[in-house]
Each structure stands twice: as structure tokens, then as C-alpha cells.
Write a protein that holds these residues in place. Sequence first.
Motif, PDB file in Angstrom:
ATOM      1  N   VAL A   1      12.128  -6.292   4.064  1.00 47.17           N
ATOM      2  CA  VAL A   1      12.721  -7.405   4.797  1.00 47.17           C
ATOM      3  C   VAL A   1      12.741  -8.623   3.889  1.00 47.17           C
ATOM      4  CG1 VAL A   1      12.497  -8.935   6.786  1.00 47.17           C
ATOM      5  CG2 VAL A   1      11.944  -6.504   7.023  1.00 47.17           C
ATOM      6  N   ASP A   2      13.928  -9.150   3.634  1.00 45.24           N
ATOM      7  CA  ASP A   2      14.091 -10.309   2.745  1.00 45.24           C
ATOM      8  C   ASP A   2      13.375 -10.109   1.413  1.00 45.24           C
ATOM      9  OD1 ASP A   2      15.627 -11.639   4.652  1.00 45.24           O
ATOM     10  OD2 ASP A   2      13.873 -12.586   5.559  1.00 45.24           O
ATOM     11  N   GLY A   3      13.461  -8.898   0.872  1.00 39.91           N
ATOM     12  CA  GLY A   3      12.857  -8.594  -0.416  1.00 39.91           C
ATOM     13  C   GLY A   3      11.368  -8.304  -0.374  1.00 39.91           C
ATOM     14  N   VAL A   4      10.781  -8.309   0.804  1.00 34.16           N
ATOM     15  CA  VAL A   4       9.341  -8.070   0.958  1.00 34.16           C
ATOM     16  C   VAL A   4       9.115  -6.631   1.408  1.00 34.16           C
ATOM     17  CG1 VAL A   4       7.252  -8.757   2.189  1.00 34.16           C
ATOM     18  CG2 VAL A   4       8.938 -10.483   1.552  1.00 34.16           C
ATOM     19  N   GLU A   5       8.270  -5.903   0.669  1.00 35.53           N
ATOM     20  CA  GLU A   5       7.927  -4.523   1.021  1.00 35.53           C
ATOM     21  C   GLU A   5       6.909  -4.508   2.150  1.00 35.53           C
ATOM     22  OE1 GLU A   5       8.814  -1.425  -0.124  1.00 35.53           O
ATOM     23  OE2 GLU A   5      10.332  -2.326  -1.396  1.00 35.53           O
ATOM     24  N   GLY A   6       7.039  -3.525   3.024  1.00 36.22           N
ATOM     25  CA  GLY A   6       6.073  -3.380   4.096  1.00 36.22           C
ATOM     26  C   GLY A   6       6.452  -2.236   5.002  1.00 36.22           C
TER      27      GLY A   6
ATOM     28  N   GLY B   1       0.801  -1.213   0.000  1.00 30.51           N
ATOM     29  CA  GLY B   1       0.000   0.000   0.000  1.00 30.51           C
ATOM     30  C   GLY B   1       0.836   1.266   0.000  1.00 30.51           C
ATOM     31  N   ILE B   2       0.163   2.362  -0.113  1.00 28.40           N
ATOM     32  CA  ILE B   2       0.793   3.680  -0.131  1.00 28.40           C
ATOM     33  C   ILE B   2       1.175   4.059   1.295  1.00 28.40           C
ATOM     34  CG2 ILE B   2       0.410   6.120  -0.662  1.00 28.40           C
ATOM     35  CD1 ILE B   2      -1.695   5.120  -2.724  1.00 28.40           C
ATOM     36  N   GLN B   3       2.379   4.595   1.472  1.00 30.09           N
ATOM     37  CA  GLN B   3       2.878   4.938   2.800  1.00 30.09           C
ATOM     38  C   GLN B   3       1.917   5.857   3.552  1.00 30.09           C
ATOM     39  OE1 GLN B   3       6.859   6.429   2.916  1.00 30.09           O
ATOM     40  NE2 GLN B   3       6.787   6.905   5.069  1.00 30.09           N
ATOM     41  N   GLY B   4       1.322   6.803   2.877  1.00 32.43           N
ATOM     42  CA  GLY B   4       0.413   7.742   3.525  1.00 32.43           C
ATOM     43  C   GLY B   4      -0.797   7.082   4.154  1.00 32.43           C
TER      44      GLY B   4
END
Length: 93
Positions: free
Chosen positions: A68-73, A18-21
Motif C-alpha cells: 500500500v503506497d509502496g509499503v510492504e505488509g 517479515g516473512i509471510q509464513g
Amino acid sequence: MFPRRYVPHAGRFYESSGIQGEYTSFYDTAAKADGWRPVVIEDPATDTCYTKKIKGATAFLSVGRHRVDGVEGYGIDISASYGDVPEDGGLLC
């Protein structure tokens, strides 16, 4: 009571594309409603940090985008100190 040198810390990573905002807005509203006040940090584009006193300790709550380990979040971390801490939270923010 914990020794004065003890610095409790807890954190959690959430996978999100998702979008950071979206999530920062949610946590901003929730944190302020619970008495946390924003802390001015160097790069507010990546992290948001809040502080408040809890039972004699200065606590910091941070929310920031991570990979983390290629995972966005994003991650949520809380830490506290009974000792002196810089106004911007230093490493705790």
C-alpha cells in the motif's frame, strides 16, 4: 437485522517486512481454534481465506500480503453475506 443484500466488511493493513509464513501461521492457528475452516482459493501463495457461519450469515476471513503506497505488509479482511455465495467465497475471499 440488516437487509439480506447488506454485505458487511472490515479490513486492516499492517506494515511488515517479515516473512509471510510467520503471520499466516499465526492467523491459521488462531482462525482454526475459533472454528473457521480453510477455503480453497486460486493462489494460496498470496492469500489465505477461511469461512464459518455466524448468526445465519456466511463469513469470510482473509489474510494476504499487500503493498500500500509502496509499503510492504499484510491485510486482514472479514466480510459476510446472507445470500448465496460460491464455495470459494468469490469476491468475499
